[in-house]
Write a protein that holds these residues in place. Structure first.
Motif, PDB file in Angstrom:
ATOM      1  N   ASP A  38       1.050   0.600  -3.450  1.00 45.76           N
ATOM      2  CA  ASP A  38       0.787  -0.042  -2.171  1.00 45.76           C
ATOM      3  C   ASP A  38      -0.737   0.007  -1.949  1.00 45.76           C
ATOM      4  O   ASP A  38      -1.449   0.714  -2.667  1.00 45.76           O
ATOM      5  CB  ASP A  38       1.534   0.763  -1.093  1.00 45.76           C
ATOM      6  N   ASP A  40      -2.751  -0.530   1.697  1.00 47.84           N
ATOM      7  CA  ASP A  40      -3.210   0.075   2.951  1.00 47.84           C
ATOM      8  C   ASP A  40      -2.632   1.467   3.135  1.00 47.84           C
ATOM      9  O   ASP A  40      -1.416   1.669   3.082  1.00 47.84           O
ATOM     10  CB  ASP A  40      -2.779  -0.784   4.146  1.00 47.84           C
ATOM     11  N   THR A  42      -2.594   3.854   1.302  1.00 45.23           N
ATOM     12  CA  THR A  42      -2.156   4.501   0.056  1.00 45.23           C
ATOM     13  C   THR A  42      -3.376   4.579  -0.861  1.00 45.23           C
ATOM     14  O   THR A  42      -3.799   5.658  -1.253  1.00 45.23           O
ATOM     15  CB  THR A  42      -1.029   3.693  -0.614  1.00 45.23           C
ATOM     16  N   ASP A 227       2.965   4.647   0.990  1.00 49.90           N
ATOM     17  CA  ASP A 227       2.847   5.474   2.195  1.00 49.90           C
ATOM     18  C   ASP A 227       3.950   5.162   3.209  1.00 49.90           C
ATOM     19  O   ASP A 227       4.040   5.819   4.240  1.00 49.90           O
ATOM     20  CB  ASP A 227       1.484   5.302   2.881  1.00 49.90           C
TER      21      ASP A 227
HETATM   22 MG    MG Z   1       0.681   1.075   3.206  1.00 50.57          MG
END
Ligand code: MG
Ligand code: C5P
Length: 286
Positions: A38, A40, A42, A227
């Motif tokens: 991923d 954002d 992460t 995340d």
């Molecule tokens: Mg994310």
């Protein structure tokens, strides 16, 4: 056991199982490995010096390309929907339509702003976007070992690419699945391309891209980084998986969400702003 797995930020439901997966993946060799991550929160930091770092969307939301009136509307959307995104008391079924609503309303507002393509790089340069500590080693090492890295993001592809380009790590082994902007002939944003990717439909996104996974069919060992619990389905397009090791960054509402993350990620990193653990694993496997 890798020493980094004893870091205070590391939680594991079943350390023995993690060890077995790691050994099995290491034995199979780095030419059978692919990494799916991923973006954002992460690959990018969640916070720096106590202040929240921006997502791809936030980079635009906070930029000079957006009018003050529109900034306020985007901020209201964030304040409304982000708490829902991280609410552990609501089910995915309950959240899904609300997430679609968030993304759709935000994209509609962005399109109204007539954003110019050639100003995106400046917006990223002037933003507070930050990749996690250790990103250079992460990207460079995967590239040097010819390991494919798929960045699978519900953010904005054009922004994400610019972040990694400006950081000097947009290497040829990197492939991105994300929401891309569609510009008219004068370079003004007119829409977003293709099917919307939001946090809960990465499985569908993966299945739309069978060609990519088909090309990587000699790499049935997957290192997955995410995340959100929605990130767990990012590898659903991989055919005949042999081993998958899932690393989850738990950035916010840690106590409330810890159990659900422990139940679904093999390794959970609590408020860990670095790629130290992921890098140690990557180095062990390559
Ligand atoms: Mg994310
Ligand atoms: O790259 P990733 O899949 O993590 O991108 C999704 C993130 O973007 C979500 O976690 C969400 O909080 C954030 N987002 C945002 N503004 C929007 C829509 C999503 O910051 N309008």
């Amino acid at each position: 056991m890798l020493p980094e797995l004893s870091n205070p930020s590391v939680c594991m439901r079943d350390p023995q199982r993690v060890q077995e997966i790691l050994e099995s993946m290491q034995k199979a060799g780095s030419n059978t490995l692919q990494v799916i991550s991923d973006f954002d929160m992460t690959l990018t930091r969640f916070a720096y010096n106590g202040k929240r770092c921006p997502t791809c969307h936030n980079i635009l939301d906070n930029s000079k390309l957006i009018s003050n009136d529109c900034k306020e509307k985007l901020k209201n959307l964030l304040d409304t929907y982000y708490p829902i995104e991280i609410d552990s008391t609501r089910s995915v079924d309950e959240k899904l339509p609300l997430m679609v609503e968030w993304w759709t309303r935000a994209h509609d507002l962005l399109v109204e702003q007539r954003i110019k393509k050639d100003l995106l790089a400046t917006a990223v340069r002037e933003s507070e976007a930050m990749l996690r500590d250790g990103y250079q080693l992460f990207f460079d090492h995967l590239y040097e070992h010819s390991i494919p890295l798929l960045i699978f993001s519900a953010g904005i592809g054009d922004i994400l690419e610019e972040v990694i380009r400006q950081a000097g790590v947009f290497h040829p082994n990197v492939k991105v699945f994300s929401n891309y902007m569609d510009f008219d002939e004068s370079g003004v944003l007119k829409a977003f391309k293709g099917e919307l990717i939001h946090i809960y439909n990465k499985r569908e996104g993966a299945l739309l891209n069978t060609g990519h996974f088909q090309e990587l069919r000699t790499r049935p060992n997957v290192l997955l980084l995410g995340d959100s619990l929605g990130d767990l389905t990012m590898a659903d397009g991989v055919q005949d998986i042999e081993n998958i090791l899932k690393i989850g960054f738990l950035n916010d509402k840690v106590e409330e969400r810890k159990q659900s993350y422990m139940d679904s990620y093999d390794i959970v990193l609590l408020k860990d702003e670095t790629l130290e653990v992921s890098n140690a694993i990557m180095l062990y496997l390559t």
